[in-house]
Design a protein around this motif. Structure first.
Motif, PDB file in Angstrom:
ATOM      1  N   THR A  32       0.716  -1.325  -0.092  1.00 23.37           N
ATOM      2  CA  THR A  32       0.056   0.054  -0.096  1.00 23.37           C
ATOM      3  C   THR A  32       0.771   1.345  -0.247  1.00 23.37           C
ATOM      4  O   THR A  32       0.465   2.140  -0.768  1.00 23.37           O
ATOM      5  CB  THR A  32      -1.036   0.170   1.224  1.00 23.37           C
ATOM      6  N   LEU A  33       1.902   1.367   0.807  1.00 22.43           N
ATOM      7  CA  LEU A  33       2.809   2.136   0.913  1.00 22.43           C
ATOM      8  C   LEU A  33       3.725   2.417  -0.550  1.00 22.43           C
ATOM      9  O   LEU A  33       3.705   3.770  -1.045  1.00 22.43           O
ATOM     10  CB  LEU A  33       3.876   2.032   1.703  1.00 22.43           C
ATOM     11  N   PHE A  34       3.968   1.386  -1.157  1.00 21.89           N
ATOM     12  CA  PHE A  34       4.635   1.503  -2.488  1.00 21.89           C
ATOM     13  C   PHE A  34       3.595   1.988  -3.381  1.00 21.89           C
ATOM     14  O   PHE A  34       4.068   2.936  -4.115  1.00 21.89           O
ATOM     15  CB  PHE A  34       5.023  -0.150  -2.781  1.00 21.89           C
ATOM     16  N   ASN A  35       2.482   1.622  -3.389  1.00 28.62           N
ATOM     17  CA  ASN A  35       1.335   2.375  -4.407  1.00 28.62           C
ATOM     18  C   ASN A  35       1.339   3.809  -4.201  1.00 28.62           C
ATOM     19  O   ASN A  35       1.264   4.546  -5.243  1.00 28.62           O
ATOM     20  CB  ASN A  35       0.336   1.397  -4.524  1.00 28.62           C
ATOM     21  N   ARG A  36       1.196   4.129  -2.963  1.00 30.28           N
ATOM     22  CA  ARG A  36       1.141   5.498  -2.605  1.00 30.28           C
ATOM     23  C   ARG A  36       2.450   6.473  -3.173  1.00 30.28           C
ATOM     24  O   ARG A  36       2.322   7.514  -3.702  1.00 30.28           O
ATOM     25  CB  ARG A  36       1.083   5.651  -0.980  1.00 30.28           C
ATOM     26  N   ILE A 105       6.280  -1.233  10.244  1.00 24.34           N
ATOM     27  CA  ILE A 105       5.627  -2.103  11.474  1.00 24.34           C
ATOM     28  C   ILE A 105       4.103  -1.734  11.324  1.00 24.34           C
ATOM     29  O   ILE A 105       3.778  -0.615  10.766  1.00 24.34           O
ATOM     30  CB  ILE A 105       6.430  -1.989  12.700  1.00 24.34           C
ATOM     31  N   ASP A 106       3.382  -2.342  11.748  1.00 26.93           N
ATOM     32  CA  ASP A 106       1.917  -2.115  12.069  1.00 26.93           C
ATOM     33  C   ASP A 106       1.709  -1.487  13.433  1.00 26.93           C
ATOM     34  O   ASP A 106       1.924  -2.121  14.516  1.00 26.93           O
ATOM     35  CB  ASP A 106       1.104  -3.631  11.900  1.00 26.93           C
ATOM     36  N   ALA A 107       1.357  -0.385  13.398  1.00 29.26           N
ATOM     37  CA  ALA A 107       1.213   0.358  14.649  1.00 29.26           C
ATOM     38  C   ALA A 107       0.076  -0.273  15.533  1.00 29.26           C
ATOM     39  O   ALA A 107       0.061   0.031  16.865  1.00 29.26           O
ATOM     40  CB  ALA A 107       0.971   1.903  14.341  1.00 29.26           C
ATOM     41  N   ARG A 108      -1.092  -0.738  14.724  1.00 30.30           N
ATOM     42  CA  ARG A 108      -2.135  -1.203  15.613  1.00 30.30           C
ATOM     43  C   ARG A 108      -1.626  -2.560  16.360  1.00 30.30           C
ATOM     44  O   ARG A 108      -2.143  -2.849  17.337  1.00 30.30           O
ATOM     45  CB  ARG A 108      -3.219  -1.413  14.683  1.00 30.30           C
ATOM     46  N   LYS A 135      -0.354   2.496   9.583  1.00 28.01           N
ATOM     47  CA  LYS A 135      -1.644   2.107  10.157  1.00 28.01           C
ATOM     48  C   LYS A 135      -1.874   3.015  11.508  1.00 28.01           C
ATOM     49  O   LYS A 135      -2.769   2.660  12.571  1.00 28.01           O
ATOM     50  CB  LYS A 135      -2.370   0.577  10.245  1.00 28.01           C
ATOM     51  N   ALA A 136      -1.240   4.141  11.506  1.00 29.43           N
ATOM     52  CA  ALA A 136      -1.401   5.028  12.762  1.00 29.43           C
ATOM     53  C   ALA A 136      -2.235   6.148  12.740  1.00 29.43           C
ATOM     54  O   ALA A 136      -2.259   6.866  13.789  1.00 29.43           O
ATOM     55  CB  ALA A 136       0.094   5.641  12.755  1.00 29.43           C
ATOM     56  N   GLU A 137      -3.290   6.183  11.846  1.00 32.52           N
ATOM     57  CA  GLU A 137      -4.425   6.810  12.079  1.00 32.52           C
ATOM     58  C   GLU A 137      -5.411   6.683  13.388  1.00 32.52           C
ATOM     59  O   GLU A 137      -5.404   5.519  13.588  1.00 32.52           O
ATOM     60  CB  GLU A 137      -5.331   6.687  10.753  1.00 32.52           C
ATOM     61  N   GLY A 138      -5.967   7.619  13.762  1.00 25.48           N
ATOM     62  CA  GLY A 138      -6.810   7.614  15.108  1.00 25.48           C
ATOM     63  C   GLY A 138      -5.827   7.012  16.329  1.00 25.48           C
ATOM     64  O   GLY A 138      -4.666   7.184  16.270  1.00 25.48           O
ATOM     65  N   ILE A 159       2.634   7.046  10.056  1.00 25.93           N
ATOM     66  CA  ILE A 159       1.914   7.342   8.665  1.00 25.93           C
ATOM     67  C   ILE A 159       0.596   6.423   8.761  1.00 25.93           C
ATOM     68  O   ILE A 159       0.395   5.504   9.433  1.00 25.93           O
ATOM     69  CB  ILE A 159       2.779   7.102   7.338  1.00 25.93           C
ATOM     70  N   SER A 160      -0.160   6.686   7.788  1.00 25.79           N
ATOM     71  CA  SER A 160      -1.374   5.965   7.251  1.00 25.79           C
ATOM     72  C   SER A 160      -1.304   5.735   5.485  1.00 25.79           C
ATOM     73  O   SER A 160      -1.756   6.733   5.031  1.00 25.79           O
ATOM     74  CB  SER A 160      -2.820   6.402   7.630  1.00 25.79           C
ATOM     75  N   ALA A 161      -0.467   4.793   5.145  1.00 22.50           N
ATOM     76  CA  ALA A 161      -0.555   4.579   3.585  1.00 22.50           C
ATOM     77  C   ALA A 161      -1.512   4.464   2.868  1.00 22.50           C
ATOM     78  O   ALA A 161      -1.655   5.009   1.790  1.00 22.50           O
ATOM     79  CB  ALA A 161       0.420   3.346   3.256  1.00 22.50           C
TER      80      ALA A 161
END
Length: 484
Positions: A32-36, A105-108, A135-138, A159-161
């Motif tokens: 997802t980050l790569f596509n962004r 890493i996955d923040a959640r 996945k750090a949104e919220g 970030i949130s990719a």
């Protein structure tokens, strides 16, 4: 195999553009980050862990920063001989090639044992490492952000990719890393805008046209386990793509830049295409769609067949798709080292190919073995020749002299008691060759006579295997047929 050249340096600009590898355990959002970063949905994205298997490259932009981004397989601790172990070896090779590492890493989920283990791997690579907490949104990701300090990779970049949040902070981290590398970044004004120039651009940002300096685009397609990735690895002389005895290893359509005989080439490895009825899983549907997209953007397509079980129904479907898309077709007969009576087998397959694919009669059949390296030079020669034929242009004078002789030998049939009159013929465009015939009643020209003309064009002007388009128009549209 002296003709092979490394894929490492087809363009001098690539040596100056920083390479950023995106690494981490499975399902943390690397693709997802790569596509962004590349601004396109090049990499397949799904909730299933381990979707990405091969390294995937793309030209990325973030603000005024330009760099090459590399998507990688999720890092897993596994037996080196297993598929997961071979995927990890590919990712470790990416770490060795990279200038900067984005460790995701996955923040959640917070920091898990795999993250700690592979953070040590990234640290030992002696490359600048930017810790990214995705996945750090919220508020759900706050705990994971604080935990990430324990990895010892410096301040994390939340970030949130998926939603594009935190890209400004990632920009600043990358800018500082590039400054330490001492790499110059092209100014944004140097970018060519398609809207200004009116030049057609493909999905990789390359100009589409007859420019001889533009890389030759070759896609390798076929059924699962036909040996597509093994063939490309043999061509470029390195283990660039993940291979193994398991069917369906390749998922993304992977682009590999290469130089052959002084000519730049873009090779597209595609996922194996099974019959539609057998494709049930969403992920496999995405893989096949990605492969079809690669075929559409290629110029020459090598349909790779297993020589021990050639011309299965699905092989014919794939070849027919290539012809309908108007791409140059080359049939590669892989695993030829397993065939005993080779001369007799080749004669048999030549006859079978012309019978089963009459719309591309005379297409090149190349015997090869991706495992032993047999026939690779012949394959590339056939691709270059097919490309030249695909760009064939025939003068209007030659076409009309040929059509006059054709009509004299075999005139078009009479329809409803009235003879059809073919008045004029010209070539409208190339890539593939497209011809227009002006006549009195275009709707009445039988399909059989149009096929007869196409076969005549192919034979007379020596265009074996090339998709040929023939369009019949009313002679009233002929600018050379105006009456007073």
């Amino acid at each position: 195999m002296g003709f092979r050249q490394s894929s490492a340096g087809p363009m001098d600009t690539e040596q100056m553009t920083p390479l950023v590898a995106i690494v981490g355990r499975p399902n943390v959002g690397k693709s997802t980050l790569f596509n962004r970063l590349v601004g396109k949905k090049l990499a397949l994205v799904d909730d299933t862990p381990g979707v990405t298997r091969d390294r995937r490259m793309g030209e990325a932009r973030l603000g005024d920063l330009r760099f090459r981004a590399m998507d990688t397989a999720g890092l897993e601790d596994a037996d080196p001989a297993s598929l997961a172990g071979r995927m990890r070896a590919q990712t470790e090779a990416a770490l060795a090639d990279a200038d900067v590492i984005l460790f995701v890493i996955d923040a959640r989920a917070g920091v898990v044992q795999q993250d700690e283990h592979f953070a040590d791997v990234a640290r030992r690579s002696q490359r600048p490492v930017i810790l990214v907490t995705n996945k750090a949104e919220g508020r759900a990701g706050e705990g994971g952000i604080y935990e990430s300090f324990s990895l010892g990779l410096g301040d994390p970049v939340p970030i949130s990719a998926e939603h594009g949040e935190g890209m400004a902070d990632l920009y600043e981290a990358l800018r500082q890393a590039f400054e330490k590398l001492g790499r110059d970044n092209p100014e944004e004004d140097d970018l060519i805008d398609e809207a200004i120039t009116g030049v057609e651009i493909d999905e990789d940002g390359n100009t589409i046209g007859d420019d001889p300096l533009r890389p030759l685009r070759i896609a390798v397609a076929g059924r699962p386990n036909a040996g597509k990735s093994t063939l490309i690895n043999a061509l470029i002389g390195e283990e660039r793509l993940l291979t193994g005895p398991e069917a369906g290893i390749t998922r993304d359509a992977i682009t590999v830049d290469w130089v052959w005989g002084g000519r730049e080439v873009k090779l597209f490895d595609t996922a194996g295409m099974r019959r539609k009825a057998r494709v049930q899983e969403k992920l496999e549907k995405l893989s096949v769609a990605d492969g079809l997209r690669a075929v559409k953007f290629a110029e020459i397509v090598v349909v790779l067949l297993d020589a021990t079980i050639p011309f299965e129904k699905q092989d014919l479907h794939i070849a027919d798709l290539v012809i309908r898309e108007g791409r140059g077709l080359v049939i590669g007969l892989n695993k030829w080292d397993l065939i005993e009576d080779r001369s007799a087998k080749l004669r048999e397959l030549r006859e079978e190919a012309d019978r089963l694919l009459p719309q591309a009669r005379g297409m090149p059949l190349v015997t090869l073995s991706g495992l032993t390296g047999q026939g690779l030079d012949r394959l590339m020669d056939a691709c270059v020749k097919a490309y030249d034929l695909w760009n064939t242009r025939i003068s209007t004078g030659r076409l009309n002299r040929w059509m006059s002789a054709l009509i004299e030998h075999h005139p078009p049939p009479a329809v409803s008691g009235r003879r059809l009159k073919l008045r004029y013929m010209t070539q409208a465009k190339t890539r593939p060759p497209h011809f227009v015939v002006f006549c009195t009643r275009p709707d009445a020209v039988p399909e059989s006579y149009q096929r007869y003309m196409v076969n005549g064009l192919r034979e007379t002007f020596e265009m074996p295997g090339v998709p040929i388009r023939l369009h019949v128009k009313s002679s009233g549209d002929n600018p050379f047929d105006k009456k007073d």
